[in-house]
Design a protein around this motif. Structure first.
Motif, mmCIF file in Angstrom:
data_model
loop_
_atom_site.group_PDB
_atom_site.id
_atom_site.type_symbol
_atom_site.label_atom_id
_atom_site.label_comp_id
_atom_site.label_asym_id
_atom_site.label_seq_id
_atom_site.Cartn_x
_atom_site.Cartn_y
_atom_site.Cartn_z
ATOM 1 N N VAL A 1 -19.268 -8.070 -16.786
ATOM 2 C CA VAL A 1 -18.883 -7.020 -15.846
ATOM 3 C C VAL A 1 -18.770 -7.564 -14.419
ATOM 4 O O VAL A 1 -17.802 -7.285 -13.708
ATOM 5 N N ALA A 2 -19.740 -8.379 -14.011
ATOM 6 C CA ALA A 2 -19.745 -8.885 -12.632
ATOM 7 C C ALA A 2 -18.546 -9.781 -12.356
ATOM 8 O O ALA A 2 -17.905 -9.665 -11.304
ATOM 9 N N GLN A 3 -18.218 -10.668 -13.312
ATOM 10 C CA GLN A 3 -17.116 -11.591 -13.033
ATOM 11 C C GLN A 3 -15.766 -10.872 -13.038
ATOM 12 O O GLN A 3 -14.876 -11.221 -12.272
ATOM 13 N N VAL A 4 -15.597 -9.848 -13.870
ATOM 14 C CA VAL A 4 -14.343 -9.087 -13.848
ATOM 15 C C VAL A 4 -14.203 -8.324 -12.534
ATOM 16 O O VAL A 4 -13.136 -8.299 -11.913
ATOM 17 N N SER B 1 -4.376 -6.614 -19.859
ATOM 18 C CA SER B 1 -4.239 -7.074 -18.479
ATOM 19 C C SER B 1 -3.618 -5.992 -17.606
ATOM 20 O O SER B 1 -4.015 -5.806 -16.442
ATOM 21 N N SER B 2 -2.655 -5.254 -18.151
ATOM 22 C CA SER B 2 -2.053 -4.149 -17.398
ATOM 23 C C SER B 2 -3.075 -3.058 -17.128
ATOM 24 O O SER B 2 -3.087 -2.452 -16.049
ATOM 25 N N ILE B 3 -3.949 -2.810 -18.100
ATOM 26 C CA ILE B 3 -4.959 -1.761 -17.941
ATOM 27 C C ILE B 3 -5.947 -2.144 -16.850
ATOM 28 O O ILE B 3 -6.292 -1.325 -15.985
ATOM 29 N N PHE B 4 -6.425 -3.390 -16.863
ATOM 30 C CA PHE B 4 -7.373 -3.812 -15.832
ATOM 31 C C PHE B 4 -6.720 -3.796 -14.455
ATOM 32 O O PHE B 4 -7.365 -3.442 -13.458
ATOM 33 N N GLY B 5 -5.459 -4.192 -14.373
ATOM 34 C CA GLY B 5 -4.759 -4.097 -13.095
ATOM 35 C C GLY B 5 -4.619 -2.661 -12.636
ATOM 36 O O GLY B 5 -4.796 -2.343 -11.451
ATOM 37 N N PHE B 6 -4.311 -1.772 -13.575
ATOM 38 C CA PHE B 6 -4.198 -0.344 -13.281
ATOM 39 C C PHE B 6 -5.527 0.219 -12.775
ATOM 40 O O PHE B 6 -5.572 0.953 -11.765
ATOM 41 N N LEU B 7 -6.625 -0.131 -13.438
ATOM 42 C CA LEU B 7 -7.948 0.351 -13.028
ATOM 43 C C LEU B 7 -8.319 -0.176 -11.650
ATOM 44 O O LEU B 7 -8.947 0.536 -10.854
ATOM 45 N N THR B 8 -7.929 -1.405 -11.365
ATOM 46 C CA THR B 8 -8.218 -1.974 -10.049
ATOM 47 C C THR B 8 -7.514 -1.199 -8.947
ATOM 48 O O THR B 8 -8.088 -0.948 -7.880
ATOM 49 N N ARG B 9 -6.281 -0.777 -9.206
ATOM 50 C CA ARG B 9 -5.499 -0.108 -8.166
ATOM 51 C C ARG B 9 -5.891 1.348 -7.958
ATOM 52 O O ARG B 9 -5.574 1.913 -6.914
ATOM 53 N N ILE B 10 -6.550 1.978 -8.931
ATOM 54 C CA ILE B 10 -6.872 3.402 -8.789
ATOM 55 C C ILE B 10 -8.344 3.643 -8.529
ATOM 56 O O ILE B 10 -8.772 4.802 -8.441
ATOM 57 N N THR B 11 -9.152 2.574 -8.413
ATOM 58 C CA THR B 11 -10.582 2.741 -8.155
ATOM 59 C C THR B 11 -10.965 2.044 -6.864
ATOM 60 O O THR B 11 -10.361 1.035 -6.485
ATOM 61 N N ALA B 12 -11.975 2.578 -6.204
ATOM 62 C CA ALA B 12 -12.498 1.945 -4.997
ATOM 63 C C ALA B 12 -13.325 0.723 -5.384
ATOM 64 O O ALA B 12 -13.832 0.628 -6.501
ATOM 65 N N ALA B 13 -13.460 -0.213 -4.478
ATOM 66 C CA ALA B 13 -14.153 -1.468 -4.775
ATOM 67 C C ALA B 13 -15.582 -1.219 -5.223
ATOM 68 O O ALA B 13 -16.087 -1.869 -6.147
ATOM 69 N N GLU B 14 -16.268 -0.255 -4.594
ATOM 70 C CA GLU B 14 -17.670 -0.020 -4.931
ATOM 71 C C GLU B 14 -17.848 0.653 -6.285
ATOM 72 O O GLU B 14 -18.945 0.637 -6.850
ATOM 73 N N ASP B 15 -16.794 1.255 -6.826
ATOM 74 C CA ASP B 15 -16.880 1.928 -8.125
ATOM 75 C C ASP B 15 -16.344 1.075 -9.267
ATOM 76 O O ASP B 15 -16.453 1.458 -10.434
ATOM 77 N N ARG B 16 -15.779 -0.068 -8.965
ATOM 78 C CA ARG B 16 -15.030 -0.820 -9.955
ATOM 79 C C ARG B 16 -15.904 -1.375 -11.065
ATOM 80 O O ARG B 16 -15.545 -1.307 -12.246
ATOM 81 N N ALA B 17 -17.059 -1.932 -10.711
ATOM 82 C CA ALA B 17 -17.934 -2.499 -11.739
ATOM 83 C C ALA B 17 -18.399 -1.424 -12.717
ATOM 84 O O ALA B 17 -18.525 -1.672 -13.921
ATOM 85 N N THR B 18 -18.651 -0.232 -12.210
ATOM 86 C CA THR B 18 -19.071 0.871 -13.077
ATOM 87 C C THR B 18 -17.986 1.222 -14.087
ATOM 88 O O THR B 18 -18.259 1.430 -15.271
ATOM 89 N N VAL B 19 -16.750 1.278 -13.617
ATOM 90 C CA VAL B 19 -15.627 1.608 -14.500
ATOM 91 C C VAL B 19 -15.404 0.507 -15.528
ATOM 92 O O VAL B 19 -15.227 0.770 -16.725
ATOM 93 N N PHE B 20 -15.434 -0.749 -15.088
ATOM 94 C CA PHE B 20 -15.227 -1.861 -16.009
ATOM 95 C C PHE B 20 -16.319 -1.911 -17.074
ATOM 96 O O PHE B 20 -16.049 -2.218 -18.238
ATOM 97 N N ALA B 21 -17.560 -1.626 -16.682
ATOM 98 C CA ALA B 21 -18.664 -1.636 -17.646
ATOM 99 C C ALA B 21 -18.455 -0.583 -18.723
ATOM 100 O O ALA B 21 -18.713 -0.831 -19.908
ATOM 101 N N ALA B 22 -17.985 0.599 -18.320
ATOM 102 C CA ALA B 22 -17.748 1.668 -19.300
ATOM 103 C C ALA B 22 -16.634 1.284 -20.268
ATOM 104 O O ALA B 22 -16.728 1.522 -21.481
#
Length: 483
Positions: free
Chosen positions: A397-400, A116-137
């Motif tokens: 990926v979409a729901q996250v 949960s900390s990692i996903f929160g961290f990724l959310t704060r350091i990525t732009a909204a349009e790039d987020r799904a790409t990062v989460f998928a990887a």
């Protein structure tokens, strides 16, 4: 070291964490039942041991997320959480009693809460349009671990020696092996992981140019219109209603906060759990998390008895089948990663739910009571499993990604912890549901299909929003234009 290199190494370390979580599942699961039998455990104990891992992760996720939100850092949290993985896997290796084995999975499960900390961290350091790409990887890394993990059992099953007072055999070796891997990961986190600056702070420093880029992004559109947000506001607070339609709850450009205020103010000031999570779009996305994981784990539970009953499959055939499913899932995540650069999250979610509903109907018709001879039954089974696995990456990926956009950015760690706890509850209930209804396939598959239909109906406003966008816009709204 420049920031670009730090970012690459940090992402690589995050990928390693999720890869090892997949390896651990794939290494321990094939032998844990035989391991329990050597300790004279009753059959029900297998369910307890498997559920214990998910249960402790369910509880620790929000706590680790809350910790990361308050401190704004994740490195110390990861180092602390990995200690539970190390200790838990060493306890698994000790082979003392069935109760120690149960405790070992309970302790190791606490470490999974750091996700949960990692996903929160990724959310704060990525732009909204790039987020799904990062989460998928990131999710693909775990699936890669699930795919490669069984290969480690090829040499682990050959272990037969003593290490001091401990016996190393094919049942205890997975615990020692994973303990060593988590120790190596500790070193990777120490030397290759950095708490990167939050994107929001960078935007405050860069000025209005970067703010406009986020506001223009199609992915920053709220799931609900402003009128719907006001209607769903239980307090009637107009200021809250206005803030709920802003992407990630970021303040409007006209009133930016100074960087000192951003750092000193607590992210949980004026935070309300009911106001944050009891909103229609959030509830629907949490339901998507629960239903997809519930169906996935139920499918994993009932597949093995099904193949044994109709096809006479043994361990080898099932291992090959799971490996092929792993290849399909990884390919699916890679495709979604590509698709998310060209289509909105709502479109990806609609595609995934469509596939899942088709799979649910197919399984209800053809798998509850397979028709025809062996070739036809095998074909029906392969198509059903293929469709079930195919839809998972799209929905996951979409729901996250959407969840990270409809919840407050400053409390993403806690919010992602809640989301993962809902998923943990699903992974506990899914196997229990399927395990008790292997002889009543119509009830089992019928409820799974009904849950998917209910979820699809709840997500209908998203698909309707896409259609309205198509009718009111000159260009395809599902294509994201980077500016």
């Amino acid at each position: 070291m420049d920031n670009r290199r730090k970012k690459k190494l940090t992402f690589f370390t995050i990928g390693l964490i999720f890869f090892l979580s997949g390896v651990e599942y794939a290494v321990i699961l094939p032998t844990i039942w035989r391991y329990l039998q050597t300790l004279n455990a009753a059959p029900y104990f297998l369910g307890l041991v498997l559920s214990a891992f998910s249960f402790s992760g369910l509880l620790s996720g929000p706590l680790f997320g809350h910790w990361s939100d308050r401190t704004g850092t994740t490195k110390k949290i990861l180092l602390f959480a990995n200690l539970f993985e190390i200790v838990g896997n060493f306890m698994y290796f000790m082979e003392y009693s069935k109760w120690l084995l149960l405790s070992s999975r309970l302790v190791a499960g606490i470490g999974t809460g750091a996700g949960s900390s990692i996903f929160g961290f990724l959310t704060r350091i990525t732009a909204a349009e790039d987020r799904a790409t990062v989460f998928a990887a990131v999710m693909a890394c775990r699936q890669l671990g699930l795919l490669i993990g069984p290969a480690f059992n090829i040499f682990l099953r050959l272990c037969d020696f003593h290490l001091g007072p401990f016996v190393v055999n094919k049942y205890t070796a997975p615990g020692l092996f994973m303990c060593l891997l988590w120790v190596l990961l500790q070193l990777a986190v120490v030397f290759m992981y950095w708490d990167l600056p939050h994107l929001e702070r960078g935007r405050v420093q860069e000025g209005s140019t970067s703010r406009n880029r986020e506001e223009d992004s199609d992915e920053a559109k709220p799931l609900m219109g402003s009128q719907e947000a006001v209607a769903s506001n239980p307090t009637g607070n107009q200021s809250f209603a206005a803030s709920s339609v802003m992407p990630n709850h970021i303040s409007p450009p006209s009133s930016p906060l100074p960087s000192q205020a951003l750092e000193s103010s607590s992210p949980f000031n004026n935070f309300s759990i009911s106001r944050e999570f009891l909103r229609e779009e959030v509830v629907v996305l949490l339901a998507a998390q629960f239903i997809t994981l519930f169906n996935q784990t139920a499918l994993e539970t009932m597949v093995t008895p099904l193949t044994q009953k109709f096809f006479g499959y043994g361990e080898l055939e099932n291992s090959v089948m799971y490996s092929l499913c792993g290849v399909e899932v990884i390919a699916g995540f890679l495709f979604v990663r590509w698709l998310s650069c060209r289509a909105s999250d709502r479109a990806v979610l609609a595609v995934g739910l469509t596939i899942c509903n088709i799979a649910g109907v197919w399984c209800l018709i053809f798998l509850a009571n397979p028709l025809g001879g062996f070739p036809w039954q095998l074909t029906e089974f392969i198509i059903g499993v293929f469709l079930q696995v195919l839809g998972l990456p799209f929905v996951a990926v979409a729901q996250v990604s959407l969840f990270s956009k409809v919840t407050a950015e400053k409390t993403q760690g806690f919010s992602q912890g809640v989301r993962r706890s809902v998923g943990g509850l699903a992974t506990i209930l899914g196997p229990l549901w399927a395990g008790g209804l292997t002889e009543n396939m119509y009830i089992m598959l019928g409820v799974m299909a009904a849950l998917l239909a209910l979820l699809t109906k709840s997500q209908g406003h998203l698909t309707l929003g896409l259609v309205l966008d198509l009718l009111s816009s000159d260009e395809d709204p599902m294509v994201q234009t980077t500016k």
